[in-house]
Design a protein around this motif. Sequence first.
Motif, PDB file in Angstrom:
ATOM      1  N   GLY A 203       0.773  -1.227   0.000  1.00 16.47           N
ATOM      2  CA  GLY A 203       0.000   0.000   0.000  1.00 16.47           C
ATOM      3  C   GLY A 203       0.808   1.283   0.000  1.00 16.47           C
ATOM      4  N   SER A 204       2.130   1.180  -0.195  1.00 15.27           N
ATOM      5  CA  SER A 204       2.945   2.393  -0.235  1.00 15.27           C
ATOM      6  C   SER A 204       2.510   3.274  -1.405  1.00 15.27           C
ATOM      7  CB  SER A 204       4.422   2.030  -0.399  1.00 15.27           C
ATOM      8  OG  SER A 204       4.887   1.304   0.709  1.00 15.27           O
ATOM      9  N   THR A 205       2.514   4.570  -1.169  1.00 14.30           N
ATOM     10  CA  THR A 205       2.103   5.520  -2.200  1.00 14.30           C
ATOM     11  C   THR A 205       3.171   6.591  -2.409  1.00 14.30           C
ATOM     12  OG1 THR A 205       0.941   6.873  -0.557  1.00 14.30           O
ATOM     13  CG2 THR A 205      -0.346   5.192  -1.699  1.00 14.30           C
ATOM     14  N   PHE A 206       3.225   7.093  -3.623  1.00 17.47           N
ATOM     15  CA  PHE A 206       4.196   8.133  -3.967  1.00 17.47           C
ATOM     16  C   PHE A 206       3.535   9.116  -4.910  1.00 17.47           C
ATOM     17  CE2 PHE A 206       7.515   6.024  -1.809  1.00 17.47           C
ATOM     18  CZ  PHE A 206       7.240   4.689  -1.946  1.00 17.47           C
ATOM     19  N   TYR A 207       3.978  10.371  -4.814  1.00 16.72           N
ATOM     20  CA  TYR A 207       3.350  11.438  -5.577  1.00 16.72           C
ATOM     21  C   TYR A 207       4.381  12.348  -6.221  1.00 16.72           C
ATOM     22  CZ  TYR A 207      -0.738  10.089  -2.857  1.00 16.72           C
ATOM     23  OH  TYR A 207      -1.769   9.377  -2.299  1.00 16.72           O
ATOM     24  N   HIS A 208       3.999  12.906  -7.367  1.00 17.28           N
ATOM     25  CA  HIS A 208       4.781  13.970  -7.965  1.00 17.28           C
ATOM     26  C   HIS A 208       4.646  15.192  -7.068  1.00 17.28           C
ATOM     27  CE1 HIS A 208       5.922  17.084 -10.888  1.00 17.28           C
ATOM     28  NE2 HIS A 208       6.586  16.114 -11.500  1.00 17.28           N
ATOM     29  N   THR A 209       5.704  15.986  -6.999  1.00 18.43           N
ATOM     30  CA  THR A 209       5.693  17.134  -6.102  1.00 18.43           C
ATOM     31  C   THR A 209       4.567  18.110  -6.425  1.00 18.43           C
ATOM     32  OG1 THR A 209       7.351  18.197  -7.505  1.00 18.43           O
ATOM     33  CG2 THR A 209       8.145  17.002  -5.575  1.00 18.43           C
ATOM     34  N   SER A 210       4.168  18.178  -7.693  1.00 18.73           N
ATOM     35  CA  SER A 210       3.151  19.154  -8.098  1.00 18.73           C
ATOM     36  C   SER A 210       1.762  18.814  -7.565  1.00 18.73           C
ATOM     37  CB  SER A 210       3.107  19.255  -9.622  1.00 18.73           C
ATOM     38  OG  SER A 210       2.680  18.032 -10.192  1.00 18.73           O
ATOM     39  N   VAL A 211       1.539  17.570  -7.133  1.00 16.62           N
ATOM     40  CA  VAL A 211       0.216  17.179  -6.660  1.00 16.62           C
ATOM     41  C   VAL A 211       0.221  16.742  -5.200  1.00 16.62           C
ATOM     42  CG1 VAL A 211      -0.370  16.425  -8.990  1.00 16.62           C
ATOM     43  CG2 VAL A 211       0.367  14.725  -7.306  1.00 16.62           C
TER      44      VAL A 211
END
Length: 126
Positions: A56-64
């Motif tokens: 369930g690890s999640t990662f995001y672009h800095t813009s969002v």
Amino acid sequence: QVLLEESGGGSVQAGGSLRLSCIFSGDTDSPNCISWFRQAPGKERVGVAAIYLGGGSTFYHTSVKGRFLISRDKGKNTVSLQMNSLKPEDTAMYYCAAAQRYYSADVGGPSEYPYWGQGTQVTVSS
């Protein structure tokens, strides 16, 4: 083979919210990572959010980061992207993609993902 189908796109004013859904089928045990990418006209396709299906690890672009939330409904083979505080610069075609990836603390690039949906348009007006 993994099939992906997106839904939930549309038009919204700046500051509004949309929720995208991606249903995946076929060899659903194959991918360990489902991500959302977006591509604006004349620009490269960019990964905005990823979720590893096992832990369930999640990662995001800095813009969002802080505005978008990716999640999985385990019982329905569905990955959703809740998009809040939308900005005109979020306007793009949004794609769901799947891959069997070595664990990496980022979304990665499009070339890492062999399976893609057809996309759903998100338009944010000012």
